[in-house]
Write an enzyme that holds these catalytic residues in place. Sequence first.
Site, PDB file in Angstrom:
ATOM      1  N   HIS A 215      45.521  42.868  40.233  1.00 30.22           N
ATOM      2  CA  HIS A 215      44.405  42.758  41.170  1.00 30.22           C
ATOM      3  C   HIS A 215      44.650  43.575  42.436  1.00 30.22           C
ATOM      4  O   HIS A 215      43.724  44.156  42.996  1.00 30.22           O
ATOM      5  CB  HIS A 215      44.187  41.289  41.523  1.00 30.22           C
ATOM      6  CG  HIS A 215      42.905  41.005  42.222  1.00 30.22           C
ATOM      7  ND1 HIS A 215      41.698  40.947  41.569  1.00 30.22           N
ATOM      8  CD2 HIS A 215      42.627  40.771  43.530  1.00 30.22           C
ATOM      9  CE1 HIS A 215      40.739  40.676  42.433  1.00 30.22           C
ATOM     10  NE2 HIS A 215      41.271  40.565  43.627  1.00 30.22           N
TER      11      HIS A 215
ATOM     12  N   HIS B 149      34.327  39.042  41.246  1.00 30.99           N
ATOM     13  CA  HIS B 149      34.909  37.703  41.404  1.00 30.99           C
ATOM     14  C   HIS B 149      34.685  36.956  40.093  1.00 30.99           C
ATOM     15  O   HIS B 149      34.083  35.880  40.063  1.00 30.99           O
ATOM     16  CB  HIS B 149      34.297  36.970  42.596  1.00 30.99           C
ATOM     17  CG  HIS B 149      35.336  36.293  43.439  1.00 30.99           C
ATOM     18  ND1 HIS B 149      35.193  35.031  43.945  1.00 30.99           N
ATOM     19  CD2 HIS B 149      36.568  36.714  43.851  1.00 30.99           C
ATOM     20  CE1 HIS B 149      36.269  34.706  44.639  1.00 30.99           C
ATOM     21  NE2 HIS B 149      37.119  35.713  44.598  1.00 30.99           N
ATOM     22  N   ASN B 150      35.190  37.559  39.016  1.00 27.72           N
ATOM     23  CA  ASN B 150      34.878  37.101  37.668  1.00 27.72           C
ATOM     24  C   ASN B 150      35.615  35.821  37.271  1.00 27.72           C
ATOM     25  O   ASN B 150      34.989  34.823  36.903  1.00 27.72           O
ATOM     26  CB  ASN B 150      35.216  38.206  36.662  1.00 27.72           C
ATOM     27  CG  ASN B 150      34.480  39.500  36.958  1.00 27.72           C
ATOM     28  OD1 ASN B 150      33.414  39.483  37.550  1.00 27.72           O
ATOM     29  ND2 ASN B 150      35.052  40.620  36.560  1.00 27.72           N
TER      30      ASN B 150
END
Length: 752
Positions: A50, A96-97
Amino acid sequence: MPIIPPIQDISEVLKNHKLSKEDYEQIKKILSREPNLLEIAIFSAMWSEHCSYKSSKKYLRGFPTTAPWVIQGPGENAGVIAIGQGYGAVFKIESHNHPSFIEPHAGAATGVGGIMRDIFTMGARPVASLDSIRFGEAYKDDAIGKLHRYLLRGVVAGIGDYGNCMGVPTIGGESSFEDCYNGNILVNAFTLGIVKESEIFYGKASGIGNPVIYVGSKTGADGLGGAVMSSDSFTQDSKSLRPTVQIGDPFSEKLLLEACLELFKKDLIVGIQDMGAAGLTSSSFEMAGRSGSGMVMHLDKVPMRESGLGPYELMLSESQERMLICAKKGCEKEVMAIFQKWELDAEIIGEVTNSGHMELFWQGEKCAEIPIAPLSENAPVLDREVQKPAYLGTLNQKCFIPTQASQQEIFETLLGSIEVCDKGWIYSQYDGSVGTNTIVGSGRGDASVIRVRENDSFLAMNVYCNPRYCYLDPKEGAKIAVSTAGRNCVLRGAKVLAISDCLNFGSPENPEVMWQFQEACAGIKEACEILQTPVVSGNVSLYNQTDGKDIYPTPTIVAVGLIQDKIIEAGLKQTGNQIVLLGDVGLDFGGSLIQKIFQGECSGKAPQIDLKKEARLWALLLEAIADGLVVSAKDIGKGGLGMALAKMALLGEKGVRVKTSFDKNKGMNTPKEMIFAESQSCIVVEISPQNLVRLNELAQIYQITTTLLGEVLDANEGIEIDFIKMGLPRAKEIFFNSFQTKLHLTPAPHLD
């Protein structure tokens, strides 16, 4: 009791922090000693997929990122482009899965809050938002359908609640429903803000002795480990990850926004950074890293909202509505007074040094020390295995034969499909007009438009991706995504200036996914080079995989364009006007909507796009609009020409009559193929009859085919396309009611 607990089992610690033995050896080499638990956690966060982009970085390096109008490209909180008279547009899209799948309302809300902070951290006031949301088979009457209707309701409410409370209009978006998202939904949020070019702020911390100030909400344990969680695949047990989902407070963020904008009016700070993924860890390391400096932080001075928090929690928490500021020495009191006025916490927690190290203290005792540059410079860049997916060999060879159903049946089915029909249930929950600058908002087709009061211009923006195309051909699908997002802005009369991308893919540990990623990046690069739309910001979201099943490759693209003069809409305007097709319709049914609905699969070859032709089409349309030839315009997308014409009629409340009398010797186009094929670089325009000759002349110059299709009728004459006939009242009923009906949704809570 020691500040940092001793490590009992290093193998277990590495496993919990998603680090390999090779990573551990690299950490020891950087530190020249054994790390403690806090240091391991910091490396884990900063080296997570990320934060570090370790699997994707090698493919992103080739993107075009510069142009005369680009002020800031990738590498900062958001990209910035010049829009005239000393003003810039600041924008970015981000995912923002994972959090939204675990806790849909909180995940979606904090996704919106996070992207807004990225924008106002740059000194810009957010003025518009878009969203791209994708779910599984929510239309089914089984457990999957029930789950995804729950997720849909939560995500839409979260986006609406946060944006509405912030006073930032959500003016457009897209949604899709595919079985590949049954285990991983996608929630991509975009925000755009306006800033003076002379008042842009950056995330840096320089100047020895300058104070480091924490501002915003207090820190809690929510969101702990969120960056690491977002860098891993899901299993059936992933609901247990709820504590890693941040909880947002839009009212606190509104105060933070106004406080920051007030701060920016005074010459008090060197830099500012949002505490997003990895919280205080990423913000502090990134600010010092960009400046080549060091930093000391006293973590016991961080404002806390609960007891029992220590250095580990404070560095890794992803509590929302927080910023880190590097102030100018001597300006501390003025900075803190501004935030205290807005009833926000503000505490000096450290200062800038020249050590090149991050030194962390707890109650006067050092608890971690890490060299900053090596942490980022030596972050692993992985050369993962790449392999063309085996499934393509079978799927690409399949040839879809248009259904034997009648034109009328196909038309009615497509018009009422959840891919095509109006999504008023979603966008009615968003305040799309707050701020009074929205000119073209949700539900009006293609790109949205806002007024920029500061320089008397307009900005068009559109978000787009067709994941079925990308599944069949990731490179071609990505080229189409860039082209379509840009084309939709051009339809409004905008010159496209730049894009932001959100690259949503499955697990990078799957060689076939990495091949998809490689191909999609190559497609974006090629499209941006030819269409002259540099990438100025973006995000990568990998590990969208559950129990071994990956999502379709979904490179979501937002295009932003500048309108200096006329704004063109999609709705038909004037009875008696002519309808003209710009471009050529072919036999494009691979990955199409008609194939999905009538054949129940995604197969064949994705539509192909000629990018040079696309560029000529943009130039033709912009010149025709500038010359006053175009009255309304719509591109051919999902459902082909038939759906484009239906939407133009419905949006303009006009009738339409079209005959597709094409010469079969020039491409073998039958009427059914002509109406429902999803060919690229095709636009339908409405013009006055006297302008047809001039439009044809321009089209010849740009080497674009023109075809006179038909004319605009009064509303009472309805829609007539070849053998298709439908009254406007019936078309409205299908188009505007199907979404809520097919997804078994109760009426949405409309805004007053």
